[in-house]
Design a protein around this motif. Structure first.
Motif, PDB file in Angstrom:
ATOM      1  N   TRP A 144       0.827  -1.204   0.000  1.00 63.20           N
ATOM      2  CA  TRP A 144       0.000   0.000   0.000  1.00 63.20           C
ATOM      3  C   TRP A 144       0.866   1.261   0.000  1.00 63.20           C
ATOM      4  CZ3 TRP A 144      -4.025   2.149  -1.544  1.00 63.20           C
ATOM      5  CH2 TRP A 144      -4.555   3.306  -0.959  1.00 63.20           C
ATOM      6  N   GLU A 145       1.974   1.216   0.707  1.00 64.20           N
ATOM      7  CA  GLU A 145       2.872   2.367   0.700  1.00 64.20           C
ATOM      8  C   GLU A 145       3.421   2.619  -0.702  1.00 64.20           C
ATOM      9  OE1 GLU A 145       3.441   4.602   3.102  1.00 64.20           O
ATOM     10  OE2 GLU A 145       1.848   3.513   4.166  1.00 64.20           O
ATOM     11  N   VAL A 146       3.712   1.545  -1.436  1.00 59.41           N
ATOM     12  CA  VAL A 146       4.169   1.702  -2.823  1.00 59.41           C
ATOM     13  C   VAL A 146       3.041   2.264  -3.694  1.00 59.41           C
ATOM     14  CG1 VAL A 146       5.001   0.511  -4.882  1.00 59.41           C
ATOM     15  CG2 VAL A 146       5.898  -0.112  -2.627  1.00 59.41           C
ATOM     16  N   MET A 147       1.835   1.745  -3.517  1.00 57.71           N
ATOM     17  CA  MET A 147       0.696   2.217  -4.310  1.00 57.71           C
ATOM     18  C   MET A 147       0.467   3.705  -4.086  1.00 57.71           C
ATOM     19  SD  MET A 147      -1.725   1.759  -6.475  1.00 57.71           S
ATOM     20  CE  MET A 147      -2.164   0.035  -6.655  1.00 57.71           C
ATOM     21  N   LYS A 148       0.624   4.165  -2.870  1.00 55.91           N
ATOM     22  CA  LYS A 148       0.387   5.571  -2.559  1.00 55.91           C
ATOM     23  C   LYS A 148       1.359   6.502  -3.277  1.00 55.91           C
ATOM     24  CE  LYS A 148       0.008   6.355   1.867  1.00 55.91           C
ATOM     25  NZ  LYS A 148       0.147   6.187   3.346  1.00 55.91           N
ATOM     26  N   THR A 149       2.466   5.981  -3.750  1.00 55.20           N
ATOM     27  CA  THR A 149       3.431   6.848  -4.436  1.00 55.20           C
ATOM     28  C   THR A 149       2.947   7.282  -5.812  1.00 55.20           C
ATOM     29  OG1 THR A 149       4.670   4.991  -5.430  1.00 55.20           O
ATOM     30  CG2 THR A 149       5.355   5.735  -3.228  1.00 55.20           C
ATOM     31  N   HIS A 150       1.861   6.682  -6.306  1.00 53.07           N
ATOM     32  CA  HIS A 150       1.418   7.023  -7.671  1.00 53.07           C
ATOM     33  C   HIS A 150       1.034   8.498  -7.791  1.00 53.07           C
ATOM     34  CE1 HIS A 150      -2.787   6.688  -6.205  1.00 53.07           C
ATOM     35  NE2 HIS A 150      -3.101   7.394  -7.271  1.00 53.07           N
ATOM     36  N   SER A 151       0.566   9.112  -6.705  1.00 55.87           N
ATOM     37  CA  SER A 151       0.173  10.523  -6.787  1.00 55.87           C
ATOM     38  C   SER A 151       1.401  11.411  -7.009  1.00 55.87           C
ATOM     39  CB  SER A 151      -0.589  10.937  -5.530  1.00 55.87           C
ATOM     40  OG  SER A 151       0.179  10.685  -4.377  1.00 55.87           O
ATOM     41  N   ALA A 152       2.453  11.174  -6.257  1.00 54.87           N
ATOM     42  CA  ALA A 152       3.677  11.964  -6.439  1.00 54.87           C
ATOM     43  C   ALA A 152       4.345  11.652  -7.768  1.00 54.87           C
ATOM     44  CB  ALA A 152       4.639  11.694  -5.283  1.00 54.87           C
ATOM     45  N   LEU A 153       4.311  10.371  -8.179  1.00 45.82           N
ATOM     46  CA  LEU A 153       4.889   9.992  -9.473  1.00 45.82           C
ATOM     47  C   LEU A 153       4.171  10.714 -10.618  1.00 45.82           C
ATOM     48  CD1 LEU A 153       5.349   6.129  -9.012  1.00 45.82           C
ATOM     49  CD2 LEU A 153       7.175   7.846  -9.221  1.00 45.82           C
ATOM     50  N   GLY A 154       2.853  10.775 -10.543  1.00 44.92           N
ATOM     51  CA  GLY A 154       2.088  11.450 -11.586  1.00 44.92           C
ATOM     52  C   GLY A 154       2.407  12.929 -11.662  1.00 44.92           C
ATOM     53  N   ALA A 155       2.467  13.569 -10.490  1.00 49.99           N
ATOM     54  CA  ALA A 155       2.787  14.996 -10.471  1.00 49.99           C
ATOM     55  C   ALA A 155       4.186  15.250 -11.021  1.00 49.99           C
ATOM     56  CB  ALA A 155       2.667  15.526  -9.044  1.00 49.99           C
ATOM     57  N   ALA A 156       5.121  14.393 -10.678  1.00 51.06           N
ATOM     58  CA  ALA A 156       6.496  14.558 -11.164  1.00 51.06           C
ATOM     59  C   ALA A 156       6.573  14.396 -12.674  1.00 51.06           C
ATOM     60  CB  ALA A 156       7.406  13.544 -10.477  1.00 51.06           C
ATOM     61  N   ALA A 157       5.815  13.434 -13.206  1.00 49.38           N
ATOM     62  CA  ALA A 157       5.824  13.216 -14.659  1.00 49.38           C
ATOM     63  C   ALA A 157       5.260  14.425 -15.395  1.00 49.38           C
ATOM     64  CB  ALA A 157       5.018  11.966 -14.997  1.00 49.38           C
ATOM     65  N   ILE A 158       4.183  15.000 -14.867  1.00 43.39           N
ATOM     66  CA  ILE A 158       3.581  16.166 -15.511  1.00 43.39           C
ATOM     67  C   ILE A 158       4.498  17.378 -15.387  1.00 43.39           C
ATOM     68  CG2 ILE A 158       1.616  17.751 -15.452  1.00 43.39           C
ATOM     69  CD1 ILE A 158      -0.070  15.345 -14.463  1.00 43.39           C
TER      70      ILE A 158
END
Length: 365
Positions: free
Chosen positions: A240-254
């Motif tokens: 779950w901690e890994v899954m939660k990183t998707h928000s920061a990953l998405g913002a970083a990609a944009i």
């Protein structure tokens, strides 16, 4: 000297038939001439197609004088651009200034001097022709700009949809999630646009950008490993901690995309806000930044509710779909803790619309 425009139409307005005859003799070899002794009739002729290119208008006429005729011509959108040259025996400069202030382009003094009349008419017709060319060019430019803007918006929409589908393809449970959340967010924003807390932010332009950006909210899921993203059961703590990183990953990609284009694009700024903050909670218990209340971007507050509602009422590999009324109760219970209270109130007021959207874009069985 420019060639005479023999297709030009000139309307002569004078209450004296002799003056009409003299001016007609001067102008008819070179132009199409219409004539009338009445100001009222002149208004009718001027508004009839094909309209005159120039009006020679006597000032001193019984009934409606030249000043009144000019005033009426300028009030009518169909005639306001026709240039008017006053014909007058008046010699007071104040009369001339008054006519020019009303919108006349020139004066011709009586008695008529043919060479002067032809020169003044030619000058005004050439000026009108130049204005018409400029107007047509401006219309073309405006049309071209509108077309190119529409093309750019279409390209943006297609690009956003393609990027969003990268995450959707990897997460096969989401189905029409993008379409539904986009529609939910648009409805919430429209409803809240008159709310005192939101009216300054939720302008029509902002709402359009918000709806356009919404599909990128889960773009960060492309960076989540398959064994976590596609796991059929419940995630353990570490997963779950890994899954939660998707928000920061998405913002970083944009944000990287913003740096690559080296230009501020409002829809990317909104997409970055949504991607990073749509899992924040009103009471500060969300992630990744633990933001509270008004510190959470408006765009993310709207997406937070839309995302949760959609996840509740549609089946996932790890859970069945929940009845919409039960999902409604959960959303209402999250008022002031998970969600902005005003956003929950907008949801409650538009609950039937949310249900309609969920059914309209339901995933195929």
């Amino acid at each position: 000297m420019s060639p005479i425009n023999t297709s030009a139409r000139i309307l002569i307005v004078d209450d004296t038939a002799e003056n009409l005859a003299v001016l007609g003799d001067v102008l008819q070899p070179d132009y199409t001439v219409q004539a009338t002794t009445s100001g009222e009739r002149a208004l009718v002729i001027a508004a009839t197609q094909p309209a005159p290119d120039l009006i020679l208008l006597d000032i001193m006429m019984p009934g409606m004088d030249g000043y009144a005729v000019l005033g009426r011509l300028r009030q009518n959108p169909a005639t306001r651009e026709i240039p008017v040259v006053f014909l007058t025996a008046l010699t007071d400069t104040q009369d001339e200034e008054h006519g020019l202030a009303l919108g006349a382009v020139d004066y011709i003094a009586k008695p008529i001097r043919p060479a002067l009349v032809l020169a003044r008419v030619r000058t005004q017709l050439e000026a009108k022709r130049a204005r018409d060319v400029l107007r047509d060019h401006n219309i073309f430019l405006e049309s071209e700009i509108t077309r190119r803007m529409a093309d750019n918006e279409h390209i943006q929409a297609v690009s956003i949809r393609a990027l969003a589908h990268l995450a959707e393809i990897r997460d096969t449970d989401t189905g029409n999630h993008l379409l539904r959340t986009q529609a939910y967010v648009h409805r919430l924003a429209t409803c809240l646009s008159t709310h005192p807390r939101f009216t300054a932010t939720l302008t029509p332009q902002y709402i359009d950008l918000l709806a356009r950006s919404a599909p990128l909210h889960d773009i960060g899921k492309v960076g989540i490993p398959d064994h976590i993203l596609l796991k059929p059961g419940k995630l353990d703590g570490a997963e779950w901690e890994v899954m939660k990183t998707h928000s920061a990953l998405g913002a970083a990609a944009i944000e990287q995309a913003e740096q690559d284009v080296r230009e501020a694009l409002p829809f990317l700024s909104l997409a970055k806000e949504i991607a990073r903050s749509h899992h924040e909670h009103w009471d500060g218990s969300g992630y990744p930044d633990g933001l509270t209340g008004e510190a959470i971007p408006v765009s993310a507050r709207l997406m937070a509710l839309a995302d949760v509602f959609d996840a509740l009422v549609h089946a996932r590999s790890y859970k069945p779909a929940m009845p919409t009324d039960d999902a409604r109760d959960i959303i209402l219970a999250g008022r002031g803790s998970h969600f902005d209270p005003a956003v929950v109130d907008a949801f409650e007021a538009n609950y039937t619309t949310f249900v309609d959207i969920a059914e309209r874009y339901n995933d195929a069985p």
